[in-house]
Design a protein around this motif. Structure first.
Motif, mmCIF file in Angstrom:
data_model
loop_
_atom_site.group_PDB
_atom_site.id
_atom_site.type_symbol
_atom_site.label_atom_id
_atom_site.label_comp_id
_atom_site.label_asym_id
_atom_site.label_seq_id
_atom_site.Cartn_x
_atom_site.Cartn_y
_atom_site.Cartn_z
ATOM 1 N N MET A 1 11.485 11.147 21.350
ATOM 2 C CA MET A 1 11.687 11.850 20.108
ATOM 3 C C MET A 1 11.076 11.031 18.969
ATOM 4 O O MET A 1 11.255 9.828 18.888
ATOM 5 C CB MET A 1 13.178 12.049 19.874
ATOM 6 C CG MET A 1 13.455 12.898 18.690
ATOM 7 S SD MET A 1 15.109 13.584 18.719
ATOM 8 C CE MET A 1 15.976 12.365 17.780
ATOM 9 N N LYS A 2 10.357 11.708 18.099
ATOM 10 C CA LYS A 2 9.713 11.023 16.981
ATOM 11 C C LYS A 2 10.686 10.864 15.828
ATOM 12 O O LYS A 2 11.461 11.754 15.514
ATOM 13 C CB LYS A 2 8.498 11.804 16.504
ATOM 14 C CG LYS A 2 7.369 11.783 17.481
ATOM 15 C CD LYS A 2 6.156 12.443 16.879
ATOM 16 C CE LYS A 2 5.009 12.397 17.859
ATOM 17 N NZ LYS A 2 3.814 12.985 17.300
ATOM 18 N N ARG A 3 10.611 9.696 15.219
ATOM 19 C CA ARG A 3 11.404 9.453 14.017
ATOM 20 C C ARG A 3 10.549 9.752 12.796
ATOM 21 O O ARG A 3 9.325 9.764 12.870
ATOM 22 C CB ARG A 3 11.873 8.006 13.987
ATOM 23 C CG ARG A 3 12.868 7.699 15.097
ATOM 24 C CD ARG A 3 13.369 6.314 14.977
ATOM 25 N NE ARG A 3 12.230 5.399 15.159
ATOM 26 C CZ ARG A 3 12.306 4.094 15.095
ATOM 27 N NH1 ARG A 3 13.456 3.528 14.847
ATOM 28 N NH2 ARG A 3 11.243 3.343 15.268
ATOM 29 N N ALA A 4 11.186 9.962 11.674
ATOM 30 C CA ALA A 4 10.462 10.259 10.433
ATOM 31 C C ALA A 4 9.536 9.117 10.043
ATOM 32 O O ALA A 4 8.470 9.339 9.483
ATOM 33 C CB ALA A 4 11.444 10.545 9.312
ATOM 34 N N SER A 5 9.908 7.887 10.353
ATOM 35 C CA SER A 5 9.074 6.746 9.993
ATOM 36 C C SER A 5 7.840 6.634 10.885
ATOM 37 O O SER A 5 6.877 5.964 10.532
ATOM 38 C CB SER A 5 9.878 5.452 10.075
ATOM 39 O OG SER A 5 10.358 5.265 11.394
ATOM 40 N N ASP A 6 7.843 7.295 12.055
ATOM 41 C CA ASP A 6 6.712 7.253 12.970
ATOM 42 C C ASP A 6 5.625 8.265 12.604
ATOM 43 O O ASP A 6 4.480 8.114 12.996
ATOM 44 C CB ASP A 6 7.163 7.530 14.402
ATOM 45 C CG ASP A 6 8.079 6.438 14.932
ATOM 46 O OD1 ASP A 6 8.053 5.326 14.376
ATOM 47 O OD2 ASP A 6 8.830 6.716 15.878
ATOM 48 N N ILE A 7 5.980 9.291 11.863
ATOM 49 C CA ILE A 7 5.046 10.356 11.516
ATOM 50 C C ILE A 7 4.223 9.929 10.307
ATOM 51 O O ILE A 7 4.757 9.455 9.306
ATOM 52 C CB ILE A 7 5.797 11.668 11.219
ATOM 53 C CG1 ILE A 7 6.574 12.103 12.455
ATOM 54 C CG2 ILE A 7 4.838 12.749 10.769
ATOM 55 C CD1 ILE A 7 7.513 13.257 12.197
ATOM 56 N N GLN A 8 2.900 10.089 10.416
ATOM 57 C CA GLN A 8 2.004 9.747 9.316
ATOM 58 C C GLN A 8 2.140 10.801 8.218
ATOM 59 O O GLN A 8 2.029 11.998 8.476
ATOM 60 C CB GLN A 8 0.561 9.719 9.831
ATOM 61 C CG GLN A 8 -0.437 9.232 8.827
ATOM 62 C CD GLN A 8 -0.317 7.754 8.530
ATOM 63 O OE1 GLN A 8 0.346 7.026 9.250
ATOM 64 N NE2 GLN A 8 -0.949 7.320 7.475
ATOM 65 N N THR A 9 2.396 10.369 6.981
ATOM 66 C CA THR A 9 2.538 11.307 5.872
ATOM 67 C C THR A 9 1.170 11.598 5.261
ATOM 68 O O THR A 9 0.297 10.735 5.234
ATOM 69 C CB THR A 9 3.478 10.768 4.789
ATOM 70 O OG1 THR A 9 2.970 9.522 4.327
ATOM 71 C CG2 THR A 9 4.875 10.584 5.320
ATOM 72 N N SER A 10 1.014 12.803 4.766
ATOM 73 C CA SER A 10 -0.254 13.188 4.157
ATOM 74 C C SER A 10 -0.378 12.552 2.771
ATOM 75 O O SER A 10 0.624 12.222 2.135
ATOM 76 C CB SER A 10 -0.335 14.707 4.043
ATOM 77 O OG SER A 10 0.520 15.157 3.029
ATOM 78 N N PRO A 11 -1.608 12.395 2.289
ATOM 79 C CA PRO A 11 -1.796 11.836 0.946
ATOM 80 C C PRO A 11 -1.131 12.677 -0.138
ATOM 81 O O PRO A 11 -0.593 12.128 -1.102
ATOM 82 C CB PRO A 11 -3.315 11.824 0.764
ATOM 83 C CG PRO A 11 -3.873 11.846 2.132
ATOM 84 C CD PRO A 11 -2.877 12.580 2.983
#
Length: 69
Positions: free
Chosen positions: A1-11
């Protein structure tokens, strides 16, 4: 399961978060509302997978620096 900190945020999402952080530091008024509206617009663009042109980004940065001074 992916955590929010693992997901790359868009500019766009990062810029919106930065604008909201700056808005929280300002007293209630026009400057604060302008930053909040800018953040909402950036999130709207990000949600629809749209990208602003380079000139639009430059204009947004210039508008933010005018608000700060």
């Amino acid at each position: 399961m992916k955590r929010a900190s693992d997901i790359q945020t868009s500019p766009l999402r990062r810029q919106a978060a930065d604008a909201l952080r700056r808005a929280r530091k300002l007293p209630v008024g026009h400057a604060r509302n302008d930053l909040r509206q800018l953040a909402m617009g950036l999130l709207w663009l990000e949600k629809r997978n749209l990208q602003a042109t380079v000139q639009d980004k430059v204009n947004a940065i210039l508008a933010l620096t005018d608000v700060r001074s």
